[in-house]
Design an enzyme around this catalytic site. Sequence first.
Site, PDB file in Angstrom:
ATOM      1  N   LYS A  22       0.836  -1.209   0.000  1.00 45.10           N
ATOM      2  CA  LYS A  22       0.000   0.000   0.000  1.00 45.10           C
ATOM      3  C   LYS A  22       0.868   1.256   0.000  1.00 45.10           C
ATOM      4  O   LYS A  22       0.659   2.180  -0.773  1.00 45.10           O
ATOM      5  CB  LYS A  22      -0.908   0.014   1.234  1.00 45.10           C
ATOM      6  N   ASN A  23       1.870   1.281   0.879  1.00 45.54           N
ATOM      7  CA  ASN A  23       2.659   2.505   1.009  1.00 45.54           C
ATOM      8  C   ASN A  23       3.650   2.711  -0.132  1.00 45.54           C
ATOM      9  O   ASN A  23       4.331   3.731  -0.188  1.00 45.54           O
ATOM     10  CB  ASN A  23       3.388   2.524   2.364  1.00 45.54           C
ATOM     11  N   ARG A  94      -4.687  10.846   3.748  1.00 45.57           N
ATOM     12  CA  ARG A  94      -3.588  11.809   3.854  1.00 45.57           C
ATOM     13  C   ARG A  94      -2.587  11.725   2.710  1.00 45.57           C
ATOM     14  O   ARG A  94      -2.028  12.718   2.269  1.00 45.57           O
ATOM     15  CB  ARG A  94      -2.813  11.497   5.135  1.00 45.57           C
ATOM     16  N   CYS A 118      -5.408  13.120  12.243  1.00 47.36           N
ATOM     17  CA  CYS A 118      -6.093  11.856  12.064  1.00 47.36           C
ATOM     18  C   CYS A 118      -6.053  11.114  13.389  1.00 47.36           C
ATOM     19  O   CYS A 118      -5.476  11.615  14.358  1.00 47.36           O
ATOM     20  CB  CYS A 118      -5.495  11.046  10.923  1.00 47.36           C
ATOM     21  N   ARG A 123      -0.117  15.028  12.625  1.00 49.14           N
ATOM     22  CA  ARG A 123       0.466  14.791  11.298  1.00 49.14           C
ATOM     23  C   ARG A 123       0.563  16.046  10.409  1.00 49.14           C
ATOM     24  O   ARG A 123      -0.116  16.156   9.385  1.00 49.14           O
ATOM     25  CB  ARG A 123      -0.291  13.672  10.586  1.00 49.14           C
ATOM     26  N   PRO A 124       1.455  16.981  10.772  1.00 48.31           N
ATOM     27  CA  PRO A 124       1.617  18.194   9.950  1.00 48.31           C
ATOM     28  C   PRO A 124       2.323  17.906   8.617  1.00 48.31           C
ATOM     29  O   PRO A 124       2.816  16.800   8.397  1.00 48.31           O
ATOM     30  CB  PRO A 124       2.500  19.082  10.832  1.00 48.31           C
ATOM     31  N   ASP A 126       4.579  20.407   7.407  1.00 48.61           N
ATOM     32  CA  ASP A 126       5.556  21.494   7.351  1.00 48.61           C
ATOM     33  C   ASP A 126       6.846  21.101   6.618  1.00 48.61           C
ATOM     34  O   ASP A 126       7.428  21.913   5.887  1.00 48.61           O
ATOM     35  CB  ASP A 126       5.875  21.995   8.771  1.00 48.61           C
ATOM     36  N   LEU A 127       7.279  19.846   6.770  1.00 49.32           N
ATOM     37  CA  LEU A 127       8.545  19.446   6.134  1.00 49.32           C
ATOM     38  C   LEU A 127       8.391  19.370   4.615  1.00 49.32           C
ATOM     39  O   LEU A 127       9.323  19.712   3.873  1.00 49.32           O
ATOM     40  CB  LEU A 127       9.019  18.097   6.696  1.00 49.32           C
ATOM     41  N   ASP A 307       3.972   1.018  12.051  1.00 50.32           N
ATOM     42  CA  ASP A 307       2.806   0.355  11.460  1.00 50.32           C
ATOM     43  C   ASP A 307       2.644  -1.095  11.931  1.00 50.32           C
ATOM     44  O   ASP A 307       1.654  -1.749  11.591  1.00 50.32           O
ATOM     45  CB  ASP A 307       2.892   0.395   9.918  1.00 50.32           C
ATOM     46  N   ARG A 399      -8.925  -0.288   3.916  1.00 47.48           N
ATOM     47  CA  ARG A 399      -8.047   0.729   3.317  1.00 47.48           C
ATOM     48  C   ARG A 399      -6.673   0.139   3.014  1.00 47.48           C
ATOM     49  O   ARG A 399      -6.005   0.588   2.078  1.00 47.48           O
ATOM     50  CB  ARG A 399      -7.858   1.904   4.284  1.00 47.48           C
TER      51      ARG A 399
HETATM   52  C1  UD1 Z   1       4.016   7.045   6.172  1.00 48.83           C
HETATM   53  C2  UD1 Z   1       3.152   5.830   5.990  1.00 48.83           C
HETATM   54  C3  UD1 Z   1       2.510   5.418   7.298  1.00 48.83           C
HETATM   55  C4  UD1 Z   1       3.571   5.246   8.376  1.00 48.83           C
HETATM   56  C5  UD1 Z   1       4.475   6.479   8.464  1.00 48.83           C
HETATM   57  C6  UD1 Z   1       5.647   6.288   9.409  1.00 48.83           C
HETATM   58  C7  UD1 Z   1       2.385   6.069   3.696  1.00 48.83           C
HETATM   59  C8  UD1 Z   1       1.259   6.309   2.767  1.00 48.83           C
HETATM   60  N1  UD1 Z   1       2.128   6.133   5.011  1.00 48.83           N
HETATM   61  O1  UD1 Z   1       3.150   8.101   6.596  1.00 48.83           O
HETATM   62  O2  UD1 Z   1       1.816   4.187   7.095  1.00 48.83           O
HETATM   63  O3  UD1 Z   1       2.945   5.047   9.627  1.00 48.83           O
HETATM   64  O4  UD1 Z   1       5.020   6.779   7.162  1.00 48.83           O
HETATM   65  O5  UD1 Z   1       6.394   5.182   9.055  1.00 48.83           O
HETATM   66  O6  UD1 Z   1       3.486   5.783   3.273  1.00 48.83           O
HETATM   67  N2  UD1 Z   1       5.937  14.934  10.374  1.00 48.83           N
HETATM   68  C9  UD1 Z   1       6.089  16.275  10.639  1.00 48.83           C
HETATM   69  N3  UD1 Z   1       6.064  17.154   9.576  1.00 48.83           N
HETATM   70  C10 UD1 Z   1       5.894  16.739   8.302  1.00 48.83           C
HETATM   71  C11 UD1 Z   1       5.747  15.363   8.042  1.00 48.83           C
HETATM   72  C12 UD1 Z   1       5.781  14.480   9.111  1.00 48.83           C
HETATM   73  O7  UD1 Z   1       6.243  16.684  11.788  1.00 48.83           O
HETATM   74  O8  UD1 Z   1       5.879  17.568   7.392  1.00 48.83           O
HETATM   75  C13 UD1 Z   1       5.936  13.975  11.508  1.00 48.83           C
HETATM   76  C14 UD1 Z   1       4.570  13.290  11.648  1.00 48.83           C
HETATM   77  O9  UD1 Z   1       3.667  14.053  12.411  1.00 48.83           O
HETATM   78  C15 UD1 Z   1       4.927  11.988  12.346  1.00 48.83           C
HETATM   79  C16 UD1 Z   1       6.329  11.690  11.785  1.00 48.83           C
HETATM   80  O10 UD1 Z   1       6.814  12.915  11.232  1.00 48.83           O
HETATM   81  O11 UD1 Z   1       5.010  12.185  13.731  1.00 48.83           O
HETATM   82  C17 UD1 Z   1       6.327  10.605  10.741  1.00 48.83           C
HETATM   83  O12 UD1 Z   1       5.514  10.970   9.667  1.00 48.83           O
HETATM   84  P1  UD1 Z   1       5.830  10.550   8.160  1.00 48.83           P
HETATM   85  O13 UD1 Z   1       7.077   9.743   8.106  1.00 48.83           O
HETATM   86  O14 UD1 Z   1       5.753  11.765   7.321  1.00 48.83           O
HETATM   87  O15 UD1 Z   1       4.586   9.613   7.859  1.00 48.83           O
HETATM   88  P2  UD1 Z   1       3.684   9.610   6.559  1.00 48.83           P
HETATM   89  O16 UD1 Z   1       4.498   9.822   5.349  1.00 48.83           O
HETATM   90  O17 UD1 Z   1       2.498  10.478   6.794  1.00 48.83           O
END
Ligand code: UD1
Length: 418
Positions: A22-23, A94, A118, A123-124, A126-127, A307, A399
Amino acid sequence: MGVFLIDGGIPLKGSVRISGAKNAILPTLAACLLTEGKSVLKDVPDLEDVHTMCGLLTSLGANISFNTIQKEITVDTSHIHEHTAPYELVNTMRASFLVMGPLLARKGRARVSLPGGCAIGSRPVDLHLKGFSALGANINTGHGYVEAQVRGKLTGARIYLDFPSVGATENILMAAVLAKGQTTIENAATEPEIVDLATMLVSMGATVTGAGTDTIRVTGTEQLNPAEHTIIPDRIEAGTFMVAAAMTGGNVLLKNVLPDHLKPVTAKLREAGVEISEELGCIRVKGLEKPKAVDIKTHPHPGFPTDMQAQMTSFLSFAEGTSMVVETIFENRFMHVSELKRMGARIKIDGRTAIIEGGIPFMGAQVKATDLRAGAALILAGLCAKDKTEISDIYHIDRGYEKMEEKLKALGARICRL
Ligand code: UD1
């Protein structure tokens, strides 16, 4: 909304084929937007999230055909006329935010609804936005949307991520492949799904090195071509079936897996006493009556995946002894605990730590899936319980798990969907 009924206590036996990840499929579908023409993706899992992403690409102007029997999607991106990803779609998934990088790179413009919080945390994004900004995009947020625009082309840059976010790494990587000059993403995420995306981008003609390490280097190119790509197997689905075999005292052969991607799960299950053998592309798991307690702390790859945390929490409630599970990635990922407690589990939560008193048999109960992996944890507990469990809100499970009940039934489980 459907429910799963499980009559537990049957050791799972036989073999199961693991679906495409999925990811991995979600970012590769978004990557099709970088080209003009027909890309073909193979071993695509038939999941709700995949349909959502296809709906989003269609709303942008893509022409999509999904052959669920052959597990193949053809995405024709010859006529992308839209640059807005609306609230309805981003809100349900997302990962829809991943169209921002490719749209910005190809169209110079993208307007994407800001994903809300969620169940598992705020889950921001910003990065992602800092990365686009470094590549020269003008970012404005307002009325619940992010609008990014660039005059001419994006320009390569050196980008350091404060945290190795999977989504930010993927989005920035997709934007960078069509930028002018060189981009370096430092402290990049190293998950196998990033490598899969980079492999697809390279077959489209992009120059990307270092995917799978914390420094990814991209040399931008003028134009990319449509490609054909086979999605990697889903390591989280595989891990979930490994735990199912372990918890039911079963003997299951998992086919279509990459054992290297499962190292942290394999290591923890082995530490608990579960017998695991690996062959090329297959893993055999033999459960035992009384696995031992182990401690787990989630980390970005190659650490223990968040996960798989909910499923392991279920497993450790069944194992003998006291275990500690620390969740470091998401701030609110223990929603499954109160449901597991309704099935008899003894778990205390202290901030981001769960303390599990194991060895207490699960009792069947009516429970609710609160998110995808929480739902998986409840299925595992239900398979292990000696009586009937009813799980509601199973759309969360659909999902991310392809035909979960059919695969479990083929292994002997008594599970049905109502
Ligand atoms: C992806 C996976 C999800 C998995 C997660 C962590 C997909 C579709 N989903 O989600 O199944 O649980 O990786 O392995 O691939 N964060 C920030 N700012 C940002 C982005 C992220 O602070 O701009 C924080 C998030 O709040 C969270 C952490 O970074 O605490 C990890 O998030 P991220 O690695 O971005 O997860 P996703 O890509 O959303």
